[in-house]
Design a protein around this motif. Sequence first.
Motif, short mmCIF file in Angstrom:
data_model
loop_
_atom_site.label_atom_id
_atom_site.label_comp_id
_atom_site.label_asym_id
_atom_site.label_seq_id
_atom_site.Cartn_x
_atom_site.Cartn_y
_atom_site.Cartn_z
N UNK A 1 0.84 -1.20 0.00
CA UNK A 1 0.00 0.00 0.00
C UNK A 1 0.87 1.25 0.00
N UNK A 2 0.24 2.37 -0.28
CA UNK A 2 0.93 3.66 -0.21
C UNK A 2 1.42 3.90 1.21
N UNK A 3 0.63 3.50 2.19
CA UNK A 3 1.02 3.66 3.59
C UNK A 3 2.27 2.84 3.91
N UNK A 4 2.38 1.64 3.33
CA UNK A 4 3.58 0.82 3.53
C UNK A 4 4.82 1.54 3.00
N UNK A 5 4.68 2.12 1.83
CA UNK A 5 5.80 2.83 1.21
C UNK A 5 6.17 4.06 2.04
N UNK A 6 5.18 4.81 2.46
CA UNK A 6 5.43 6.00 3.26
C UNK A 6 6.10 5.66 4.58
N UNK A 7 5.66 4.57 5.20
CA UNK A 7 6.26 4.15 6.46
C UNK A 7 7.73 3.81 6.26
N UNK A 8 8.04 3.04 5.22
CA UNK A 8 9.45 2.69 4.95
C UNK A 8 10.28 3.94 4.69
N UNK A 9 9.73 4.89 3.94
CA UNK A 9 10.46 6.14 3.67
C UNK A 9 10.69 6.91 4.97
N UNK A 10 9.69 6.93 5.84
CA UNK A 10 9.82 7.60 7.13
C UNK A 10 10.95 6.97 7.96
N UNK A 11 10.97 5.65 8.01
CA UNK A 11 12.00 4.95 8.79
C UNK A 11 13.38 5.26 8.23
N UNK A 12 13.53 5.21 6.92
CA UNK A 12 14.81 5.52 6.29
C UNK A 12 15.24 6.95 6.61
N UNK A 13 14.32 7.90 6.53
CA UNK A 13 14.64 9.30 6.81
C UNK A 13 15.07 9.49 8.26
N UNK A 14 14.40 8.81 9.19
CA UNK A 14 14.75 8.94 10.61
C UNK A 14 16.12 8.32 10.90
N UNK A 15 16.42 7.21 10.26
CA UNK A 15 17.74 6.60 10.45
C UNK A 15 18.83 7.53 9.92
N UNK A 16 18.60 8.13 8.75
CA UNK A 16 19.57 9.07 8.21
C UNK A 16 19.73 10.28 9.13
N UNK A 17 18.62 10.77 9.68
CA UNK A 17 18.69 11.91 10.59
C UNK A 17 19.50 11.55 11.84
N UNK A 18 19.29 10.35 12.35
CA UNK A 18 20.05 9.90 13.52
C UNK A 18 21.52 9.75 13.20
N UNK A 19 21.84 9.19 12.04
CA UNK A 19 23.24 9.06 11.63
C UNK A 19 23.91 10.42 11.51
N UNK A 20 23.20 11.39 10.95
CA UNK A 20 23.74 12.74 10.83
C UNK A 20 23.99 13.35 12.20
N UNK A 21 23.09 13.10 13.14
CA UNK A 21 23.25 13.62 14.50
C UNK A 21 24.48 13.00 15.16
N UNK A 22 24.67 11.71 14.99
CA UNK A 22 25.84 11.04 15.55
C UNK A 22 27.12 11.60 14.93
N UNK A 23 27.11 11.80 13.62
CA UNK A 23 28.29 12.37 12.95
C UNK A 23 28.61 13.75 13.48
N UNK A 24 27.59 14.55 13.75
CA UNK A 24 27.80 15.92 14.19
C UNK A 24 28.14 16.03 15.68
#
Length: 62
Positions: free
Chosen positions: A20-43
């Motif tokens: 579903x579209x919701x499945x895709x959006x959820x996966x994109x959200x998770x990926x974005x949050x992981x990237x945000x966390x990685x950026x925070x750790x780097x900084x």
Amino acid sequence: MSTAKQEIMNLLATMPDDCSLEDILYKLYVIAEIKRSDDHVDAHGTISHTEAERRLNKWLNP
């Protein structure tokens, strides 16, 4: 380093055709949050397990 478009295309290629579209959006959200966390750790770095326990101790053992 892949572009956002490439990452989305790779994600869609791994998902089932009947997702579903919701499945895709959820996966994109998770990926974005992981990237945000990685950026925070780097900084800002991380803290040790011992330091985390010390900081949490006041909340866990009042």
